[in-house]
Design an enzyme around this catalytic site. Sequence first.
Site, PDB file in Angstrom:
ATOM      1  N   ASP A  75       7.683  39.852  40.920  1.00 23.68           N
ATOM      2  CA  ASP A  75       8.678  38.813  41.196  1.00 23.68           C
ATOM      3  C   ASP A  75       9.896  38.898  40.273  1.00 23.68           C
ATOM      4  OD1 ASP A  75       7.200  37.996  38.962  1.00 23.68           O
ATOM      5  OD2 ASP A  75       6.766  35.986  39.718  1.00 23.68           O
ATOM      6  N   LYS A  89      15.906  39.793  34.825  1.00 26.36           N
ATOM      7  CA  LYS A  89      16.555  38.914  33.841  1.00 26.36           C
ATOM      8  C   LYS A  89      16.772  39.734  32.578  1.00 26.36           C
ATOM      9  CE  LYS A  89      14.685  34.594  33.483  1.00 26.36           C
ATOM     10  NZ  LYS A  89      13.771  33.591  32.863  1.00 26.36           N
ATOM     11  N   PHE A 122      15.490  29.417  33.754  1.00 28.51           N
ATOM     12  CA  PHE A 122      14.131  29.462  34.296  1.00 28.51           C
ATOM     13  C   PHE A 122      14.163  29.319  35.815  1.00 28.51           C
ATOM     14  CE2 PHE A 122       9.748  28.564  35.201  1.00 28.51           C
ATOM     15  CZ  PHE A 122       9.139  29.521  34.394  1.00 28.51           C
ATOM     16  N   GLY A 135       3.175  35.529  41.990  1.00 29.29           N
ATOM     17  CA  GLY A 135       4.617  35.387  42.190  1.00 29.29           C
ATOM     18  C   GLY A 135       5.233  36.313  43.203  1.00 29.29           C
ATOM     19  N   ARG A 185       6.410  27.465  44.214  1.00 25.67           N
ATOM     20  CA  ARG A 185       6.309  28.824  44.755  1.00 25.67           C
ATOM     21  C   ARG A 185       6.710  28.860  46.229  1.00 25.67           C
ATOM     22  NH1 ARG A 185       3.557  32.108  41.034  1.00 25.67           N
ATOM     23  NH2 ARG A 185       1.864  31.126  39.892  1.00 25.67           N
ATOM     24  N   ASP A 234       6.990  30.243  39.957  1.00 27.55           N
ATOM     25  CA  ASP A 234       6.515  28.889  39.709  1.00 27.55           C
ATOM     26  C   ASP A 234       6.959  28.340  38.367  1.00 27.55           C
ATOM     27  OD1 ASP A 234       4.757  30.714  38.213  1.00 27.55           O
ATOM     28  OD2 ASP A 234       3.627  28.900  37.746  1.00 27.55           O
ATOM     29  N   ASP A 243      11.246  39.959  32.962  1.00 25.12           N
ATOM     30  CA  ASP A 243      11.881  39.148  31.925  1.00 25.12           C
ATOM     31  C   ASP A 243      11.808  39.925  30.605  1.00 25.12           C
ATOM     32  OD1 ASP A 243      12.890  37.074  30.396  1.00 25.12           O
ATOM     33  OD2 ASP A 243      11.108  35.823  30.524  1.00 25.12           O
TER      34      ASP A 243
HETATM   35  P1  IMP Z   1       7.615  39.537  31.341  1.00 23.11           P
HETATM   36  O1  IMP Z   1       6.314  40.178  30.969  1.00 23.11           O
HETATM   37  O2  IMP Z   1       8.181  38.704  30.234  1.00 23.11           O
HETATM   38  O3  IMP Z   1       8.619  40.479  31.929  1.00 23.11           O
HETATM   39  O4  IMP Z   1       7.248  38.423  32.361  1.00 23.11           O
HETATM   40  C1  IMP Z   1       7.080  38.609  33.660  1.00 23.11           C
HETATM   41  C2  IMP Z   1       6.375  37.424  34.267  1.00 23.11           C
HETATM   42  O5  IMP Z   1       6.742  36.190  33.638  1.00 23.11           O
HETATM   43  C3  IMP Z   1       6.768  37.299  35.697  1.00 23.11           C
HETATM   44  O6  IMP Z   1       5.882  37.978  36.530  1.00 23.11           O
HETATM   45  C4  IMP Z   1       6.709  35.789  35.925  1.00 23.11           C
HETATM   46  O7  IMP Z   1       5.399  35.425  36.298  1.00 23.11           O
HETATM   47  C5  IMP Z   1       7.004  35.177  34.580  1.00 23.11           C
HETATM   48  N1  IMP Z   1       8.409  34.759  34.474  1.00 23.11           N
HETATM   49  C6  IMP Z   1       9.389  35.311  33.722  1.00 23.11           C
HETATM   50  N2  IMP Z   1      10.551  34.664  33.881  1.00 23.11           N
HETATM   51  C7  IMP Z   1      10.315  33.677  34.769  1.00 23.11           C
HETATM   52  C8  IMP Z   1      11.149  32.648  35.355  1.00 23.11           C
HETATM   53  O8  IMP Z   1      12.357  32.513  35.107  1.00 23.11           O
HETATM   54  N3  IMP Z   1      10.523  31.821  36.248  1.00 23.11           N
HETATM   55  C9  IMP Z   1       9.208  31.924  36.566  1.00 23.11           C
HETATM   56  N4  IMP Z   1       8.397  32.863  36.038  1.00 23.11           N
HETATM   57  C10 IMP Z   1       8.949  33.725  35.141  1.00 23.11           C
HETATM   58 MG    MG Z   2       4.254  36.914  37.750  1.00 20.69          MG
END
Ligand code: IMP
Ligand code: MG
Length: 175
Positions: free
Chosen positions: A100, A131, A152, A44, A165, A159, A103
């Site tokens: 990228d 986010k 999302f 990403g 992407r 992606d 979340d």
């Molecule tokens: P986290 O571990 O939940 O912070 O997730 C991070 C990863 O989840 C990022 O590197 C993305 O690959 C994926 N991700 C989280 N939110 C989104 C989104 O809204 N769109 C696409 N990928 C996301």
């Molecule tokens: Mg990622």
Amino acid sequence: MHNETVGTVLITQEQINEKAAEIGRQIEEDFKGEPVVLVGILRGAVLWMADIMKNVNLDMVIDFMSVSSYGASTKSSGIVKIIKDLDTDIEGKNVIIVEDIVDSGRTLSYLKSYFENRDAKTVKICTLLDKPEGRKVEIDVDYIGFTVDDIFIVGYGLDYDQKYRNLPYISYLEE
Ligand code: IMP
Ligand code: MG
């Protein structure tokens, strides 16, 4: 989500370029001529990684890691698995993780301690998107491009099921 469609443009290439230049200057100021290792998180972060690296005029090594926490789903599983590890020895180095989107925060919280356990001198995080509503674990993010709502996001490296992407802007999925 089977018949997903991409929504309108949320953030343009031009806005991203301006932000990358701004963050690049900030990184240069923060590291005051010290060398850095930029670690891009595949897949990403590829476009954002390219933007950041060309805006940071410091002695630099780049590397990439691939981790997985999502399958073909839009919800985080909470499991972080290393698919491709670093090729660089980061002991005593200033590491900047380029991601990228933050979340839940699980991926970066895992990676941050992973680098700290390998005795990096400093570990900072530079994300294109944040986010905050999705946060499940507390994490300090040093450089943030843009804050987005809890929708999302796709495009500019991000992606849905490996698609979108290549969009040269940031958009979102409509259900
Ligand atoms: P986290 O571990 O939940 O912070 O997730 C991070 C990863 O989840 C990022 O590197 C993305 O690959 C994926 N991700 C989280 N939110 C989104 C989104 O809204 N769109 C696409 N990928 C996301
Ligand atoms: Mg990622």
